[in-house]
Design a protein around this motif. Structure first.
Motif, short mmCIF file in Angstrom:
data_model
loop_
_atom_site.label_atom_id
_atom_site.label_comp_id
_atom_site.label_asym_id
_atom_site.label_seq_id
_atom_site.Cartn_x
_atom_site.Cartn_y
_atom_site.Cartn_z
N SER A 131 31.41 8.31 49.59
CA SER A 131 31.57 7.73 48.25
C SER A 131 33.04 7.66 47.82
N GLU A 132 33.91 8.45 48.47
CA GLU A 132 35.31 8.50 48.06
C GLU A 132 36.23 7.73 49.00
N GLY A 133 35.66 6.90 49.87
CA GLY A 133 36.49 6.09 50.76
C GLY A 133 36.39 6.53 52.20
N LYS A 143 34.25 17.19 46.47
CA LYS A 143 34.60 16.12 47.41
C LYS A 143 36.09 16.08 47.74
N GLN A 144 36.94 16.10 46.72
CA GLN A 144 38.37 15.99 46.98
C GLN A 144 38.91 17.23 47.69
N TYR A 145 38.42 18.39 47.32
CA TYR A 145 38.85 19.62 47.98
C TYR A 145 38.49 19.58 49.46
N LEU A 146 37.26 19.15 49.77
CA LEU A 146 36.83 19.07 51.16
C LEU A 146 37.65 18.03 51.92
N ARG A 147 38.00 16.93 51.26
CA ARG A 147 38.82 15.91 51.92
C ARG A 147 40.21 16.46 52.25
N GLU A 148 40.75 17.31 51.39
CA GLU A 148 42.04 17.94 51.70
C GLU A 148 41.93 18.82 52.95
N LEU A 149 40.83 19.56 53.05
CA LEU A 149 40.62 20.41 54.23
C LEU A 149 40.40 19.57 55.48
N ASN A 166 24.42 11.94 46.32
CA ASN A 166 25.80 11.52 46.11
C ASN A 166 26.71 12.61 45.53
N LEU A 167 26.20 13.84 45.45
CA LEU A 167 27.02 14.96 44.97
C LEU A 167 27.90 15.50 46.10
N THR A 168 27.43 15.31 47.33
CA THR A 168 28.11 15.82 48.51
C THR A 168 28.22 14.68 49.52
N GLU A 169 29.41 14.49 50.07
CA GLU A 169 29.56 13.42 51.06
C GLU A 169 28.97 13.86 52.40
N VAL A 170 28.60 12.87 53.21
CA VAL A 170 28.04 13.12 54.54
C VAL A 170 28.89 12.35 55.54
N MET A 171 29.70 13.07 56.30
CA MET A 171 30.56 12.47 57.33
C MET A 171 31.03 13.60 58.24
N HIS A 179 37.14 8.23 55.92
CA HIS A 179 37.37 9.62 56.33
C HIS A 179 38.88 9.90 56.32
N PRO A 180 39.30 11.07 55.82
CA PRO A 180 40.74 11.39 55.76
C PRO A 180 41.41 11.41 57.13
N ASP A 181 40.65 11.76 58.17
CA ASP A 181 41.20 11.81 59.52
C ASP A 181 40.94 10.48 60.22
N PRO A 182 41.99 9.72 60.54
CA PRO A 182 41.78 8.40 61.16
C PRO A 182 40.93 8.47 62.43
N ALA A 183 41.04 9.57 63.18
CA ALA A 183 40.27 9.70 64.42
C ALA A 183 38.78 9.80 64.18
N MET A 184 38.39 10.18 62.94
CA MET A 184 36.98 10.38 62.63
C MET A 184 36.37 9.19 61.87
N ARG A 185 37.12 8.12 61.74
CA ARG A 185 36.58 6.94 61.04
C ARG A 185 35.64 6.17 61.95
N GLU A 186 34.68 5.49 61.33
CA GLU A 186 33.71 4.73 62.11
C GLU A 186 34.42 3.62 62.88
N LYS A 187 34.01 3.50 64.15
CA LYS A 187 34.62 2.46 64.99
C LYS A 187 33.85 1.16 64.85
#
Length: 399
Positions: A387-389, A325-331, A158-163, A391-399
């Motif tokens: 763990s942080e909600g 996590k938050q930095y990666l989500r910004e990217l 849980n230190l690194t997200e997987v998505m 995916h930031p990119d709507p196209a990459m969210r689970e369908k």
């Protein structure tokens, strides 16, 4: 407290050779160790391997037998250090479990370096690369659940997200577009030199690991995924090694290598939670201090320059393994659609990129896409750790 390795003396070189009993270190417990302890081990193994390979290359490019002998003395100690560090990894871990740890290193090490990098061009290079390793972690995590029926959260904790990151199939670029512009050795911040050498070494070790372990699997999809990502790791090594100024002399490079080892052993000693591993970081730091002085003497003798001209006057703030996590989500929110063109970055799929995509994929889905289809067929879903909600990119969210 500031620490200047040029002012510190370590263990004399003639007292650094260790016996088999001393080299026979106890590996970490994969079920109880801090995931970032494992990350530090993998990182330092890559650093030591690069130090050894660089020393061999330097030895092959000098006619002076005394230089060859001096390099051989230090290199043998580096080889002992590499064996101790790499042998801290537990034999009970599968290749795929170690692979997931390698990708956690790539994600959190590169993200931290990107956050701390003072040069905007170099920062962008790390930001670009980390989104690709982030996707590799996701693909391997799904393969892990398919083959070993276990979940990657037991490794990344849980230190690194997987998505999804930048999709792996889009990482295949024309080779000329993987070459970046180098920093200017006499103008760049000394910290930038350490960053470039560290990430290059870590990616080189990942490339080597996949080249050698990929064909050990029987499952066709596993063999194919390692082959695909192994090719991309070669691209990454090209990407990062081209950041280093090729105008640096052999002696500058040697001193930078040894200084970087001091920096990283000191950094990891400062944050290590496992007392046995921390003792190894401290011991190796005291060895590397002497290796640095040896390299500095060679630089003075053969370059006629003082190492202080190119090195930081004290070690920078410690390099830290921590969640990003938050930095990666910004990217993920802003840089998913980037590719490279020449030494720069663009958002459009240009002609060279499209030609390479056509050549490598041949109209078929690559292994990185097929592994996801097979996983979905087996489980009816993807494997993710978010763990942080969403995916930031709507196209990459689970369908």
């Amino acid at each position: 407290m500031t620490f200047n390795p040029l002012e510190q003396r370590g263990i004399p070189l003639d007292r650094q050779v260790r016996s088999w009993r001393e080299l026979n270190v106890e590996p970490v417990d994969p079920d109880r160790c801090d995931p970032y302890t494992r990350c530090r081990i993998i990182t330092m193994n890559g650093i030591e391997v690069e130090a050894i390979l660089f020393s061999h290359q330097l030895a092959r490019n000098t006619v002076d037998p005394e230089i060859k002998r001096q390099l051989a003395r230090v290199r043998y100690i580096e080889a002992q250090q590499q064996k101790v560090v790499n042998w801290l990894l537990p034999g009970v871990s599968s290749v795929l479990e170690t692979t997931i740890a390698y990708e956690q290193v790539a994600v959190d090490l590169t993200a931290w370096v990107a956050r701390m990098e003072p040069d905007p061009y170099l920062k962008q290079a790390y930001q670009f690369g980390v989104l690709e390793d982030f996707d590799h972690l996701y693909r391997y995590a799904n393969l892990y659940e398919m083959i070993e029926h276990r979940k990657a959260e037991s490794i990344v904790d849980n230190l690194t997200e997987v998505m999804p990151g930048r999709p792996t199939k889009f990482h295949h670029r024309d080779p000329v577009d993987n070459v970046r512009d180098p920093y200017a050795k006499d103008e760049t911040d000394p910290l930038s030199k350490l960053h470039a050498l560290t990430i290059m070494s870590a990616e080189q070790q990942t490339m080597n690991f996949y080249m050698n372990t990929g064909p050990t699997y029987m499952e066709p999809i596993a063999r194919q995924l390692y082959q695909e990502i192994g090719l991309i790791e070669e691209e990454h090594v090209t990407h990062y090694e081209s950041l280093v100024d090729p105008g640096e002399t052999w002696w500058e490079q040697l001193v930078n290598h040894e200084y970087n080892e001091c920096y990283l052993y000191y950094s990891f000693m400062e944050q290590e939670s496992d007392p046995k591993v921390k003792a190894i970081w401290e011991l190796h730091l005291n060895m590397e201090l002497e290796h640095l002085h040896t390299a500095c003497d060679l630089m003075r003798r053969h370059d006629g320059r003082e190492p202080q001209e190119i090195l930081a006057p004290e070690l920078p703030n410690v390099l830290t393994f921590e969640p990003n996590k938050q930095y990666l989500r910004e990217l993920l929110d802003t840089q998913m659609d980037l590719t490279t063109l020449g030494a720069g970055y663009v958002r459009e799929a240009h002609e060279r990129f499209e030609q390479m995509q056509e050549q490598i994929h041949g109209g078929e889905e690559p292994p990185s896409e097929r592994v996801m289809a097979e996983h979905d067929e087996m489980f009816g879903r993807e494997y993710r750790v978010q763990s942080e909600g969403e995916h930031p990119d709507p196209a990459m969210r689970e369908k």
